[in-house]
Design an enzyme around this catalytic site. Structure first.
Site, short mmCIF file in Angstrom:
data_model
loop_
_atom_site.label_atom_id
_atom_site.label_comp_id
_atom_site.label_asym_id
_atom_site.label_seq_id
_atom_site.Cartn_x
_atom_site.Cartn_y
_atom_site.Cartn_z
N LEU A 4 193.80 28.60 -59.80
CA LEU A 4 194.47 29.34 -58.73
C LEU A 4 193.85 29.04 -57.37
O LEU A 4 194.55 28.94 -56.36
CB LEU A 4 194.42 30.85 -59.02
CG LEU A 4 195.00 31.30 -60.37
CD1 LEU A 4 194.96 32.82 -60.48
CD2 LEU A 4 196.43 30.79 -60.56
N CYS B 288 188.82 33.45 -55.27
CA CYS B 288 189.41 33.21 -56.59
C CYS B 288 188.33 32.96 -57.65
O CYS B 288 188.66 32.89 -58.84
CB CYS B 288 190.33 32.00 -56.56
SG CYS B 288 191.80 32.22 -55.55
N TYR C 167 185.58 42.63 -68.18
CA TYR C 167 186.51 41.93 -67.27
C TYR C 167 187.37 42.94 -66.51
O TYR C 167 187.53 42.86 -65.30
CB TYR C 167 187.36 40.96 -68.10
CG TYR C 167 188.29 40.10 -67.27
CD1 TYR C 167 187.79 39.08 -66.47
CD2 TYR C 167 189.66 40.31 -67.29
CE1 TYR C 167 188.64 38.29 -65.71
CE2 TYR C 167 190.52 39.52 -66.54
CZ TYR C 167 190.00 38.51 -65.75
OH TYR C 167 190.85 37.73 -64.99
N LYS D 8 187.53 43.65 -62.47
CA LYS D 8 188.76 43.46 -61.70
C LYS D 8 189.28 44.78 -61.13
O LYS D 8 189.90 44.81 -60.08
CB LYS D 8 189.83 42.79 -62.59
CG LYS D 8 189.46 41.36 -63.00
CD LYS D 8 189.27 40.47 -61.79
CE LYS D 8 189.08 39.02 -62.14
NZ LYS D 8 188.98 38.17 -60.95
N THR E 19 196.46 27.72 -65.85
CA THR E 19 195.30 27.14 -65.16
C THR E 19 194.45 26.48 -66.24
O THR E 19 194.71 26.68 -67.43
CB THR E 19 194.46 28.24 -64.46
OG1 THR E 19 193.92 29.10 -65.46
CG2 THR E 19 195.26 29.05 -63.47
N1 LIG Z 1 194.79 32.29 -64.94
C1 LIG Z 1 195.20 33.53 -65.14
O1 LIG Z 1 196.13 33.79 -65.90
C2 LIG Z 1 194.54 34.68 -64.40
C3 LIG Z 1 195.06 35.96 -64.58
C4 LIG Z 1 194.50 37.04 -63.90
C5 LIG Z 1 193.41 36.82 -63.06
N2 LIG Z 1 192.91 35.58 -62.90
C6 LIG Z 1 191.76 35.43 -62.00
O2 LIG Z 1 192.05 34.42 -61.07
C7 LIG Z 1 190.84 33.78 -60.66
C8 LIG Z 1 190.99 32.28 -60.85
O3 LIG Z 1 191.20 32.02 -62.22
P1 LIG Z 1 191.64 30.59 -62.79
O4 LIG Z 1 192.55 30.86 -63.91
O5 LIG Z 1 192.05 29.74 -61.66
O6 LIG Z 1 190.26 30.13 -63.44
P2 LIG Z 1 189.50 28.75 -63.40
O7 LIG Z 1 188.44 28.88 -64.44
O8 LIG Z 1 190.45 27.61 -63.44
O9 LIG Z 1 188.80 28.74 -61.93
C9 LIG Z 1 187.74 29.61 -61.61
C10 LIG Z 1 186.81 28.89 -60.67
O10 LIG Z 1 185.76 29.80 -60.31
C11 LIG Z 1 184.55 29.08 -60.27
N3 LIG Z 1 183.40 29.96 -60.46
C12 LIG Z 1 183.06 30.66 -61.58
N4 LIG Z 1 181.92 31.33 -61.37
C13 LIG Z 1 181.52 31.05 -60.10
C14 LIG Z 1 180.40 31.45 -59.32
N5 LIG Z 1 179.46 32.26 -59.78
N6 LIG Z 1 180.31 30.96 -58.05
C15 LIG Z 1 181.25 30.12 -57.56
N7 LIG Z 1 182.34 29.72 -58.25
C16 LIG Z 1 182.46 30.17 -59.52
C17 LIG Z 1 184.67 28.08 -61.42
O11 LIG Z 1 183.74 27.01 -61.26
C18 LIG Z 1 186.12 27.66 -61.30
O12 LIG Z 1 186.28 26.52 -60.47
C19 LIG Z 1 189.74 34.40 -61.52
O13 LIG Z 1 189.10 35.41 -60.75
C20 LIG Z 1 190.49 35.01 -62.69
O14 LIG Z 1 189.79 36.10 -63.23
C21 LIG Z 1 193.44 34.50 -63.56
#
Ligand SMILES: NC(=O)c1ccc[n+]([C@@H]2O[C@H](COP(=O)([O-])OP(=O)(O)OC[C@H]3O[C@@H](n4cnc5c(N)ncnc54)[C@H](O)[C@@H]3O)[C@@H](O)[C@H]2O)c1
Length: 254
Positions: free
Chosen positions: A17, A84, A160, A164, A195
């Site tokens: 995202l 994100c 989690y 959130k 993702t």
């Molecule tokens: N994909 C979904 O369906 C979904 C749904 C609800 C919420 N989210 C939230 O959206 C956000 C993005 O999720 P995504 O699916 O793109 O995940 P993703 O794993 O593809 O990307 C997350 C990114 O965060 C980085 N990251 C993790 N810990 C870190 C830290 N301590 N410092 C710096 N960077 C860090 C990772 O290296 C990664 O690049 C997250 O917060 C996730 O909880 C995602």
């Protein structure tokens, strides 16, 4: 606020995202710094996007300060800060082997909630030093990423969901506090999005997750999340809210 020509930071910008958001902001003419864990993945993402790689752990005060300094030197003080970065963890509060591991709970809160707060406080502090950009007196926009788990955490998602829930709850007090500076704050609560995190699940699991979404019957596309971020930035009336983007899904207990 207009995106064209503006300095922006996107945490978690090396993947999913965050990556899609950075791509959209750059397409709109913003200069973007990606704040993500240092390494090849971050460097590659920055190269592909034409962004600045500012490696850091979002929960580390010194590292985020240094990453912001990098962004400021390269692009000027960011008016847009999108968080994100996040991790997904799971586990029951009381499992077969006894009570949950407190370290795992703490790590989830540290990255997802404290990391978001850390970036928000440091980015907002710098935004207050800027001149307003429009007749509303707007100086900056902060967009944080919650999850629908904030509202319907499933069994095994206590850490989690709590992290959130904290992100969702931050929006209003932050928006109220920063109103005097013309800085808006909003959160997005995504449902189920395609993702790298989701792509790691087997195809049949992805299909069964998608089947639970009333409409459209598919996982969200990362660019649909990014489009929401863009809309929040451009629509000055959105402030202090947490917007669900989820195709009307409501998570079941398990
Ligand atoms: N994909 C979904 O369906 C979904 C749904 C609800 C919420 N989210 C939230 O959206 C956000 C993005 O999720 P995504 O699916 O793109 O995940 P993703 O794993 O593809 O990307 C997350 C990114 O965060 C980085 N990251 C993790 N810990 C870190 C830290 N301590 N410092 C710096 N960077 C860090 C990772 O290296 C990664 O690049 C997250 O917060 C996730 O909880 C995602």
């Amino acid at each position: 606020m207009q995106i064209e020509g503006i300095s922006a930071i996107v945490t978690g910008g090396a993947s999913g995202l965050g990556y899609a958001t950075a791509a959209r902001l750059i397409a709109g003419g913003a200069r973007v710094a990606l704040l993500d864990l240092p390494g090849q993945r971050l460097d590659q993402a920055a190269d592909t996007l034409g962004a600045l790689a500012a490696g850091c752990d979002v929960a580390d005060p010194e590292a985020v300060t240094a990453a912001l300094d990098q962004a400021v030197s390269a692009h000027g003080v960011p008016r847009i800060a999108v968080s994100c970065a996040g991790i997904v963890t799971g586990g029951r509060i009381v499992g077969r082997d006894g009570p949950a591991d407190l370290d795992s709970f703490e790590r989830t809160i540290r990255v997802n909630l404290i990391g978001t707060f850390n970036v928000m406080r440091l980015a907002a502090h710098r935004m207050t030093t800027l001149d307003p950009v429009n007749e509303d007196g707007e100086r900056g926009v902060i967009v944080n990423t919650a999850s629908i788990a904030a509202f319907e955490g499933q069994i095994g998602q206590a850490a989690y969901a709590a992290s959130k829930g904290g992100v969702a709850a931050l929006s209003l007090p932050a928006a109220r506090e920063f109103a005097q500076h013309g800085i808006r704050v909003a959160a997005i609560a995504p449902g189920l999005f395609h993702t790298p995190m989701m792509d790691g699940l087997p195809e049949d699991v992805q299909q069964s997750l998608a089947a639970g979404i009333p409409f459209p019957k598919r996982l969200g596309k990362a660019d649909e999340f990014a489009a929401t971020v863009q809309h929040i930035i451009e629509n000055t009336m959105i402030n202090g809210a947490c917007l669900r983007v989820d195709g009307a899904i409501r998570l079941e207990p398990k």
